[in-house]
Design a protein around this motif. Sequence first.
Motif, mmCIF file in Angstrom:
data_model
loop_
_atom_site.group_PDB
_atom_site.id
_atom_site.type_symbol
_atom_site.label_atom_id
_atom_site.label_comp_id
_atom_site.label_asym_id
_atom_site.label_seq_id
_atom_site.Cartn_x
_atom_site.Cartn_y
_atom_site.Cartn_z
ATOM 1 N N LYS A 2 -1.660 0.536 2.582
ATOM 2 C CA LYS A 2 -3.003 0.091 2.937
ATOM 3 C C LYS A 2 -3.442 0.754 4.243
ATOM 4 C CE LYS A 2 -5.662 -3.459 1.459
ATOM 5 N NZ LYS A 2 -6.426 -3.378 0.262
ATOM 6 N N GLY A 5 -5.050 4.042 3.801
ATOM 7 C CA GLY A 5 -6.272 4.036 3.012
ATOM 8 C C GLY A 5 -6.025 4.127 1.514
ATOM 9 N N GLU A 7 -5.135 2.257 -1.887
ATOM 10 C CA GLU A 7 -5.164 0.916 -2.473
ATOM 11 C C GLU A 7 -3.950 0.682 -3.360
ATOM 12 O OE1 GLU A 7 -7.394 -1.588 -1.908
ATOM 13 O OE2 GLU A 7 -8.249 -0.261 -0.397
ATOM 14 N N HIS A 8 -3.523 -0.565 -3.408
ATOM 15 C CA HIS A 8 -2.427 -0.947 -4.298
ATOM 16 C C HIS A 8 -2.903 -0.906 -5.751
ATOM 17 C CE1 HIS A 8 0.533 -2.205 -1.368
ATOM 18 N NE2 HIS A 8 -0.421 -2.820 -0.694
ATOM 19 N N THR A 9 -1.991 -0.582 -6.633
ATOM 20 C CA THR A 9 -2.251 -0.658 -8.062
ATOM 21 C C THR A 9 -1.293 -1.707 -8.630
ATOM 22 O OG1 THR A 9 -0.598 0.999 -8.659
ATOM 23 C CG2 THR A 9 -2.822 1.801 -8.159
ATOM 24 N N CYS A 36 -0.937 -9.745 -6.569
ATOM 25 C CA CYS A 36 -1.437 -8.838 -7.602
ATOM 26 C C CYS A 36 -2.604 -9.476 -8.352
ATOM 27 C CB CYS A 36 -0.308 -8.472 -8.561
ATOM 28 S SG CYS A 36 -0.767 -7.277 -9.841
ATOM 29 N N ALA A 39 -5.693 -9.721 -6.210
ATOM 30 C CA ALA A 39 -6.355 -8.425 -6.061
ATOM 31 C C ALA A 39 -7.138 -8.062 -7.323
ATOM 32 C CB ALA A 39 -5.327 -7.342 -5.744
#
Length: 77
Positions: A2, A5, A7-9, A36, A39
């Motif tokens: 994060k 820059g 983003e988590h998947t 999860c 998000a």
Amino acid sequence: MKQDGIEHTADTFRHRLTLHIMSREDKLAEQVLKACKEAQLRPPAKMYITMLNSHIRARRFEQAEQTLTDTAADKHM
């Protein structure tokens, strides 16, 4: 990630969950699954399977049943 820059998947969440399970940090793994969902990502089926196996090995059958219910609600079954 994060901080860079990125983003988590759903897959990065799955990898984090797996690492917590391997370290026997089940509470943290549960938090990753929750994060999860928060998000607004659909957790992969393998994520649920990993949690399910962890609950069964630890003989937490009620939590295993809840994980099965969540899996079905997320249309993985």
